[in-house]
Design an enzyme around this catalytic site. Structure first.
Site, PDB file in Angstrom:
ATOM      1  N   GLU A  21       0.490  -1.326  -0.015  1.00 30.14           N
ATOM      2  CA  GLU A  21       0.035   0.048  -0.005  1.00 30.14           C
ATOM      3  C   GLU A  21       0.735   1.393  -0.087  1.00 30.14           C
ATOM      4  O   GLU A  21       0.685   2.102   1.041  1.00 30.14           O
ATOM      5  CB  GLU A  21      -0.993   0.000   1.013  1.00 30.14           C
ATOM      6  CG  GLU A  21      -1.970  -1.168   1.062  1.00 30.14           C
ATOM      7  CD  GLU A  21      -2.940  -1.313   2.093  1.00 30.14           C
ATOM      8  OE1 GLU A  21      -2.902  -0.566   3.232  1.00 30.14           O
ATOM      9  OE2 GLU A  21      -3.905  -2.135   1.892  1.00 30.14           O
TER      10      GLU A  21
ATOM     11  N   GLU B 254      -5.799  -7.757  -1.522  1.00 29.62           N
ATOM     12  CA  GLU B 254      -6.646  -7.604  -0.204  1.00 29.62           C
ATOM     13  C   GLU B 254      -8.107  -6.994  -0.643  1.00 29.62           C
ATOM     14  O   GLU B 254      -8.083  -6.242  -1.282  1.00 29.62           O
ATOM     15  CB  GLU B 254      -5.909  -6.425   0.658  1.00 29.62           C
ATOM     16  CG  GLU B 254      -4.705  -6.975   1.073  1.00 29.62           C
ATOM     17  CD  GLU B 254      -4.014  -5.899   2.330  1.00 29.62           C
ATOM     18  OE1 GLU B 254      -4.851  -5.313   2.857  1.00 29.62           O
ATOM     19  OE2 GLU B 254      -3.010  -5.837   2.552  1.00 29.62           O
TER      20      GLU B 254
END
Length: 542
Positions: free
Chosen positions: A213, A346
């Site tokens: 991320e 995710e």
């Protein structure tokens, strides 16, 4: 965490509230129960190392495969060990992952764990079933990771290692970059080379998720956070991916290199389009990750629903088509244009009925069902659900890490996009406890029965010339039996599929040696005897 950079201050609080999320919390809605289960792939699918071609990932024989897995976190936290081992043996948890139909485990870690691994303490060596995790005592974090990878491989599972953050801790790295002052970019590259060397030659570890991320933190400008295609070495994550990817390939030429998106990119109006952290790959088509050899790059996006943050596209006018357009804009175009494989690394949802099944416009349920449908309609698109962990708000299992998922409805929907790998041939276990392929005989007998109940046993014999250690025996009941207790082995059961794994005291079966597994159970309509057994994935004679 998966947050748009423009709202990091708000959503940072939300992420902390989502207790236990070790680096990527989110929310997902469940797919429609009408989704059909995918056809089982051919028996040889999944073997060896994997590589890419167009938007597909192919196994060593050229068969298309889909990553269909689960995130299991903990190594990236100060505990430096997979979570849940305070409640269950790691063999049992991995058996459960396999039995529930997942084919890959994404395992987050920190640079701190690689460089200065601790001897973890947050695991148990005993629970209600008896001794557990006894072979982990005294090992450091990397050695425990070796154990988990080795057993996952024996079970036919694949592993993706995810560099979740630099220092050990919770959530994504605060600065949004792939390095910190304590762990500079050079250390990040070197740590990846270290892991690539460690697992080179082991096709259980199919690849490496280079950084979790990347994003622009709240209060920073785009130029201060992670950028894509700017050419600025300090912020352009694409350049960093190329450097680390090439260092990995120099040590492990078969690895897949997973490249996550960023959090926001400039738009044609002079502003910025923001999405989830790691979810923006809008510029990857124009500025691709180019490595020293072709066939390795897989792009990865993270995506979540309104329970995590109320993105602008979640409103009373939201439709499945409008959500499809958002995904196509940020990352789906890479797949549909046949540019590269795409992996949703995710996504997750809570376990309430509404979060699993609601179809209201702009709701968590609508988002999740639409995402499941989107993945299903693109059969080579990969995914790993966040998360297995029972302490997570999006947990698949409960706090005790019991074998049965918290939400049967959620598990059923995820099963609709699974992709079993019956032909997976993975790496050998680490030197301690290694074994040759099993040669075995399993003989089942009914030793007692009563109305609605039974007692049975299986005598498992090693008929080969090498010791079997450790061992895991699998079978499927043809009736509707449910095991209630077992001795001389620990067990998990999913539907009629049973896995019995060795206890620490009987982990080795010598040539011509045997072990007797006893158990009691119940049934409703049929107590028929199983006739097919396998040890460590190899069929036994009966």
């Amino acid at each position: 965490m998966r947050l748009p950079s423009a709202v990091a201050a708000i959503t940072g609080t939300l992420a902390l509230v989502a207790a236990g999320l070790a680096g990527a919390t989110a929310a997902v809605h469940m797919a429609n129960s009408a989704l059909d289960a995918p056809a089982a792939p051919a028996a040889a699918v999944g073997s060896g190392y994997w590589h890419t071609s167009g938007n597909q990932i192919l196994d060593s024989s050229g068969n298309p495969v889909r990553i269909a897995g689960i995130n299991w976190y903990g190594f990236e936290t100060p505990d430096e060990i997979a979570h849940g081992l305070w409640a269950q043996d790691y063999h049992a948890i991995i058996n459960d992952i396999k039995n529930l139909g997942y084919n890959t485990i994404r395992i987050p870690f920190s640079n701190q764990m690689v460089e200065t691994p601790i001897i973890p303490q947050n695991f148990s060596q005993y629970n209600a079933t008896g001794p557990i995790n006894t072979d982990l005592a005294g090992l450091n974090s990397l050695q425990i990771l070796d154990k988990i990878i080795a057993y996952a491989g024996q079970q036919g599972l694949k592993v993706i290692l995810d560099n979740h953050r630099s220092e050990a801790g919770e959530t994504a790295e605060a600065n949004g970059l792939w390095y910190t002052s304590a762990y500079p970019s050079s250390a990040w590259v070197n740590d990846w080379a270290t892991l690539a060397k460690r697992y080179a030659g082991n096709p259980t570890v199919i690849g490496f998720d280079l950084r979790n991320e990347p994003h622009t933190p709240a209060g920073d400008t785009y130029a201060q956070g992670a950028t894509w295609g700017t050419g600025v070495a300090a912020t352009d994550v694409r350049l960093a991916y190329q450097q680390a990817g090439n260092a990995i390939l120099a040590a492990d030429s078969n690895a897949l290199i997973f490249c996550e998106g960023i959090g926001e990119t400039p738009n044609s109006s002079g502003g910025f389009d923001s999405t989830w952290w790691g979810g923006d790959l809008a510029l990857a088509g124009q500025f691709p990750v180019t490595l020293s050899s072709a066939g390795h790059v897989v792009y990865s996006a993270h995506d979540y629903g309104p329970n995590l943050f109320q993105q602008t596209w979640f409103n009373s006018s939201t439709t499945s088509a409008s959500l499809d357009a958002v995904w196509a804009k940020y990352w789906g175009y890479l797949y549909t244009s046949n540019t590269a494989p795409l992996w949703v690394g995710e996504f997750g949802t809570d376990n309430t009925a509404a979060d699993v099944s609601s179809s209201a416009a702009g709701s968590q349920g609508q988002w999740f069902s639409s995402l499941i449908s989107y993945i299903k309609s693109n059969p080579a698109m990969g995914w790993t659900y966040w998360a297995l962990n029972g302490e997570d708000s999006f947990a698949l299992l409960d706090n005790s890490y019991d074998a049965t998922p918290v939400s049967a409805a959620k598990q059923a929907l995820l099963a609709g996009i699974q992709f079993p790998l019956p032909g997976a041939v993975n790496g050998t276990p680490p030197p301690t406890g290694s074994t040759a392929p099993a040669a075995c005989r399993a003989v089942y007998s009914l030793t007692n029965s009563w109305a609605g109940g039974f007692q049975g046993q299986i005598v498992l014999t090693n008929t080969g010339a090498a010791a079997i250690s450790p061992w895991s025996l699998t079978w499927t009941f043809p009736g509707d039996q449910k095991i209630g207790s077992m001795w001389t082995a620990s067990y998990t059961q999913s539907g009629e599929n049973v896995t019995a794994a060795n206890e620490p005291y009987n982990a080795t079966i010598a040539p011509a040696g045997s072990v007797t597994i006893g158990f009691t159970g119940t049934f409703t309509s049929s107590d028929a005897a199983p006739t097919a057994f396998a040890v460590n994935g190899t069929a036994c004679s009966t």
